[in-house]
Write an enzyme that holds these catalytic residues in place. Structure first.
Site, PDB file in Angstrom:
ATOM      1  N   CYS A 118      46.845  47.672  41.296  1.00 46.88           N
ATOM      2  CA  CYS A 118      47.510  46.376  41.138  1.00 46.88           C
ATOM      3  C   CYS A 118      46.979  45.638  39.928  1.00 46.88           C
ATOM      4  O   CYS A 118      45.771  45.561  39.724  1.00 46.88           O
ATOM      5  CB  CYS A 118      47.279  45.511  42.372  1.00 46.88           C
ATOM      6  SG  CYS A 118      48.071  46.153  43.837  1.00 46.88           S
ATOM      7  N   LYS A 140      43.504  51.964  54.277  1.00 50.77           N
ATOM      8  CA  LYS A 140      43.651  52.617  52.965  1.00 50.77           C
ATOM      9  C   LYS A 140      42.415  52.439  52.096  1.00 50.77           C
ATOM     10  O   LYS A 140      41.886  53.391  51.534  1.00 50.77           O
ATOM     11  CB  LYS A 140      44.870  52.029  52.239  1.00 50.77           C
ATOM     12  CG  LYS A 140      44.938  52.389  50.776  1.00 50.77           C
ATOM     13  CD  LYS A 140      45.850  51.471  49.966  1.00 50.77           C
ATOM     14  CE  LYS A 140      45.291  50.133  49.670  1.00 50.77           C
ATOM     15  NZ  LYS A 140      45.182  49.712  48.273  1.00 50.77           N
TER      16      LYS A 140
HETATM   17  N1  EPU Z   1      41.032  43.864  39.824  1.00 44.37           N
HETATM   18  C1  EPU Z   1      42.330  44.210  39.484  1.00 44.37           C
HETATM   19  N2  EPU Z   1      43.101  44.854  40.405  1.00 44.37           N
HETATM   20  C2  EPU Z   1      42.640  45.156  41.678  1.00 44.37           C
HETATM   21  C3  EPU Z   1      41.331  44.787  42.032  1.00 44.37           C
HETATM   22  C4  EPU Z   1      40.554  44.154  41.069  1.00 44.37           C
HETATM   23  O1  EPU Z   1      42.790  43.946  38.383  1.00 44.37           O
HETATM   24  O2  EPU Z   1      43.404  45.749  42.460  1.00 44.37           O
HETATM   25  C5  EPU Z   1      40.168  43.229  38.800  1.00 44.37           C
HETATM   26  C6  EPU Z   1      40.017  41.753  38.878  1.00 44.37           C
HETATM   27  O3  EPU Z   1      39.982  41.265  37.563  1.00 44.37           O
HETATM   28  C7  EPU Z   1      38.672  41.521  39.487  1.00 44.37           C
HETATM   29  C8  EPU Z   1      37.905  42.728  39.050  1.00 44.37           C
HETATM   30  O4  EPU Z   1      38.877  43.759  38.953  1.00 44.37           O
HETATM   31  O5  EPU Z   1      38.091  40.350  39.010  1.00 44.37           O
HETATM   32  C9  EPU Z   1      36.865  43.147  40.028  1.00 44.37           C
HETATM   33  O6  EPU Z   1      37.388  43.132  41.338  1.00 44.37           O
HETATM   34  P1  EPU Z   1      36.611  43.729  42.555  1.00 44.37           P
HETATM   35  O7  EPU Z   1      35.670  44.743  42.028  1.00 44.37           O
HETATM   36  O8  EPU Z   1      36.100  42.658  43.422  1.00 44.37           O
HETATM   37  O9  EPU Z   1      37.806  44.429  43.314  1.00 44.37           O
HETATM   38  P2  EPU Z   1      37.730  45.833  43.909  1.00 44.37           P
HETATM   39  O10 EPU Z   1      36.466  45.980  44.670  1.00 44.37           O
HETATM   40  O11 EPU Z   1      37.973  46.865  42.878  1.00 44.37           O
HETATM   41  C10 EPU Z   1      38.795  45.843  46.298  1.00 44.37           C
HETATM   42  C11 EPU Z   1      40.096  46.265  46.905  1.00 44.37           C
HETATM   43  C12 EPU Z   1      41.171  45.270  46.548  1.00 44.37           C
HETATM   44  C13 EPU Z   1      40.740  43.908  47.066  1.00 44.37           C
HETATM   45  C14 EPU Z   1      39.373  43.529  46.474  1.00 44.37           C
HETATM   46  C15 EPU Z   1      38.813  42.230  47.039  1.00 44.37           C
HETATM   47  C16 EPU Z   1      39.898  48.683  46.936  1.00 44.37           C
HETATM   48  C17 EPU Z   1      40.344  49.992  46.365  1.00 44.37           C
HETATM   49  N3  EPU Z   1      40.437  47.594  46.384  1.00 44.37           N
HETATM   50  O12 EPU Z   1      38.980  45.835  44.905  1.00 44.37           O
HETATM   51  O13 EPU Z   1      42.326  45.690  47.258  1.00 44.37           O
HETATM   52  O14 EPU Z   1      41.685  42.936  46.695  1.00 44.37           O
HETATM   53  O15 EPU Z   1      38.412  44.560  46.770  1.00 44.37           O
HETATM   54  O16 EPU Z   1      38.687  42.311  48.412  1.00 44.37           O
HETATM   55  O17 EPU Z   1      39.094  48.651  47.853  1.00 44.37           O
HETATM   56  C18 EPU Z   1      44.629  45.925  47.681  1.00 44.37           C
HETATM   57  O18 EPU Z   1      44.371  46.725  48.595  1.00 44.37           O
HETATM   58  O19 EPU Z   1      45.784  45.445  47.529  1.00 44.37           O
HETATM   59  C19 EPU Z   1      43.584  45.485  46.760  1.00 44.37           C
HETATM   60  C20 EPU Z   1      43.858  44.933  45.586  1.00 44.37           C
END
Ligand code: EPU
Length: 454
Positions: free
Chosen positions: A120, A25
Site C-alpha cells: 500500500c 495476513k
Molecule cells: N509504509 C507504507 N506502506 C505500508 C506500511 C508502511 O508506505 O503499507 C511506510 C510509511 O511511510 C511508514 C513507514 O513505511 O511511515 C514505516 O511503517 P511501519 O514500519 O510502521 O509499517 P510496517 O511495519 O511496514 C505494518 C503492517 C501495515 C500496518 C503497519 C502499522 C505488515 C506487512 N504491514 O507495516 O499493514 O499498517 O504495520 O500497524 O505487517 C495493511 O495490512 O493494510 C498494512 C498497511
C-alpha cells in the site's frame, strides 16, 4: 497482471448471522519468513487464502523452497536448498511483507540483493527504519541500478534500483543507550529502532535468530504480528526475553529447528466485521475472532454506545446499536487502535451523531479514502494529511469509486453497505490482497454484493 474485477453493492441490508474470521495476513509473512532460517520442514496452519500470501509463497518457492499443501489452509515448507539469487524481483514489488526476506536471508547467506518492497502506498518513508536498523547491526547497504530491469520490459512493475546488503564484522556501534553501556556481555549488540515499526522489529528478530550472540532490540513494536513471530522463533530454539520499555533480548543459534504453528486469526478482519455489523445495525456473531489485540478498540466502541457481548476469547456477538456518538478516533502503535482499522471507523463516524475528530499520526496517506466518502455525500473537513473532522450523521449515496489501498478498500465496502443505491468499487485486487473472499462472507450475512469480472 491480476484480472480486472469490481464489486457491485446495493446498500441497505442489515447484516445478520455468523461469520468465521480467517488467519492474520500480516502475521503470515514473518512466520513464512521464519521458515527461511532452517533446513528442517515447517508446518503452518490457518493460512489466509489471500493474494499477498500467495505471492509470498511464490517468492519463496521460486527461490527453491519445497512447499506442499497438506489441507485447505495448511502447508509444509522446507527451505533446505534455497538460493537468494533467484528472488523474483517483480513479485517483491507487489507486497510490503516481502521486506521480511531481508532479515533471514542476510543472516543465513551473509549478503543479499533485493528491490524495494511494494504494497500500500500510504506513507512517504517506506523502508527507512529497516535500513537504519541494519546499519546499526554493521550491515553495509548500497543502492545500485538493477541489472535485471534492462532485460525485463514485460515485467508488471519495472525495477530500476536494488538494495545490496552485506554483513560485515565491523563491531563499532555509533550509538549506545546508557543502560546498554552497563552491560557486562561485551559481545552483545544493541539496535534502537527509530520508530515503532512492526516489520522493522520483525526483520531484526529474524536476523538475530541465527546469531548466537545477544541482540538487544529497543523501541520494539509488540503488535500481534511480532508476538506471533516471537512464539514461532521460540519453538525453533531462539531465546527471546521481553524486557520493560519495549525491549526484546534475543539470543539466537546457528542451527534452528523446524516448527509446527497455527496462525492466529486476524484482529483487523475481526474489527472490520464488527464495524460492518454496527454500521448496518445488524446482529452478527463472530467466531474464531482475535479479540486479545483489540482491547482499546473494543473499549472505545463501548464508549461510543456500541452493544456487543464478548462470549469468550475468540467469540463476540454484536447487537443492533442506535445513536452511536464518537468524539475522537486516534490510531497509535499497539496497544493503541490499529491504523489498519482507522478507515473502517471513519466510515462509522459518518453515521454517528455530531463531530468526530480522526487523527492518524502514523501514515500521511491513510485519510485519502475520506475524499471518496465526501463524494458519496459525507461531510468531512480535512485539517491536514493526518487529521480530519467527520460531521454525522449523513446519508451516503452509491457512486463508482476505485479502491485506493487495502484498508481503504474495505472501508469503502462498508460505505457501500449503507449507501443508497448502487456502489461500484474498482481495483478490488487491493482488497483481495488482504481479505479472503470478503464478498462471499458478506453475502452469507445478507449483504447484496457481487464480484464482476471485466
Ligand atoms: N509504509 C507504507 N506502506 C505500508 C506500511 C508502511 O508506505 O503499507 C511506510 C510509511 O511511510 C511508514 C513507514 O513505511 O511511515 C514505516 O511503517 P511501519 O514500519 O510502521 O509499517 P510496517 O511495519 O511496514 C505494518 C503492517 C501495515 C500496518 C503497519 C502499522 C505488515 C506487512 N504491514 O507495516 O499493514 O499498517 O504495520 O500497524 O505487517 C495493511 O495490512 O493494510 C498494512 C498497511
Amino acid at each position: 497482471m491480476p484480472e480486472m474485477q469490481k464489486f457491485i453493492i446495493c446498500g441497505g441490508n442489515k447484516l445478520k448471522g455468523e461469520v468465521e474470521i480467517r488467519g492474520a495476513k500480516n502475521a503470515a509473512f514473518p512466520v513464512l519468513c521464519a521458515s527461511l532460517l532452517t533446513k528442517e520442514p515447517c508446518i503452518i496452519e490457518n493460512l489466509p487464502l489471500v493474494e499477498d500470501v500467495f505471492k509470498m509463497l511464490k517468492i519463496i518457492e521460486r527461490m527453491g523452497a519445497e512447499i506442499s499443501w497438506l489441507g485447505k489452509r495448511k502447508i509444509k515448507i522446507k527451505c533446505a536448498k534455497i538460493d537468494p539469487l533467484k528472488i523474483p524481483y517483480e513479485l517483491v514489488g507487489f507486497l510490503r511483507g516481502s521486506i521480511l526476506l531481508l532479515g533471514p536471508l542476510l543472516s543465513r547467506f551473509g549478503k543479499l540483493e533485493i528491490p524495494p518492497p511494494g504494497g500500500c502506498m500510504i506513507g512517504a518513508r517506506p523502508i527507512d527504519s529497516h535500513l537504519d536498523a541494519f546499519s546499526q547491526l554493521s550491515v553495509e547497504i548500497k543502492k545500485v541500478p538493477s541489472k535485471i530491469s534492462k532485460k525485463s520490459s514485460s515485467r508488471a512493475i519495472p525495477i530500476s534500483e536494488v538494495y545490496c546488503f552485506r554483513k560485515t564484522k565491523n563491531k563499532s556501534q555509533k550509538f549506545h543507550t546508557a543502560s546498554f553501556l552497563k552491560e557486562k556481555d561485551k559481545k552483545a549488540r544493541e539496535v534502537v529502532l527509530r520508530e515503532f515499526s512492526v516489520t522493522s522489529t520483525e526483520n531484526v528478530l529474524l536476523f538475530s535468530a541465527l546469531q548466537p550472540q545477544k541482540t538487544v532490540i529497543k523501541i520494539a513494536d509488540f503488535d500481534y504480528q511480532v508476538q506471533e513471530l516471537v512464539s514461532v522463533l521460540r519453538k525453533m530454539g531462539v531465546s527471546i526475553e521481553e524486557k520493560e520499555g519495549h525491549t526484546l533480548e534475543v539470543r539466537g543459534a546457528r542451527n534452528l529447528k523446524g516448527f509446527n504453528h497455527k496462525l492466529i486469526s486476524d484482529p483487523i478482519e475481526t474489527g472490520t466485521f464488527i464495524i460492518a455489523s454496527l454500521i448496518t445495525e445488524g446482529e452478527v456473531l463472530l467466531k474464531e475472532a482475535q479479540l486479545s489485540f483489540l482491547d482499546l478498540f473494543l473499549k472505545r466502541l463501548y464508549d461510543f454506545g456500541a452493544k456487543f457481548k464478548i462470549l469468550d476469547e475468540h467469540t463476540i456477538k454484536v447487537f443492533p446499536s442506535k445513536h452511536l456518538k464518537i468524539d475522537k478516533i486516534q490510531s497509535l502503535p499497539y496497544p493503541g487502535i490499529h491504523t489498519d482499522l482507522q478507515p473502517e471507523l471513519g466510515v462509522l463516524a459518518t453515521q454517528t451523531e455530531g463531530p468526530t475528530l480522526i487523527h492518524d499520526p502514523l501514515f500521511e496517506g491513510r485519510l485519502r479514502y475520506l475524499d471518496q466518502l465526501n463524494k458519496m455525500g459525507a461531510d468531512i473537513i480535512f485539517c491536514g494529511p493526518h487529521r480530519a473532522v467527520v460531521y454525522g450523521p449523513t446519508v451516503l449515496t452509491g457512486i463508482e469509486i476505485p479502491s485506493p489501498d487495502l484498508r481503504a478498500g474495505a472501508a469503502l465496502i462498508l460505505a457501500g453497505l449503507i449507501a443508497r443505491g448502487k456502489t461500484i468499487i474498482n481495483n478490488i485486487y487491493q482488497i483481495d490482497r488482504g481479505y479472503e473472499r470478503i464478498e462471499q462472507r458478506l453475502q452469507k450475512l445478507g449483504a447484496d454484493i457481487k464480484r464482476i469480472t471485466l
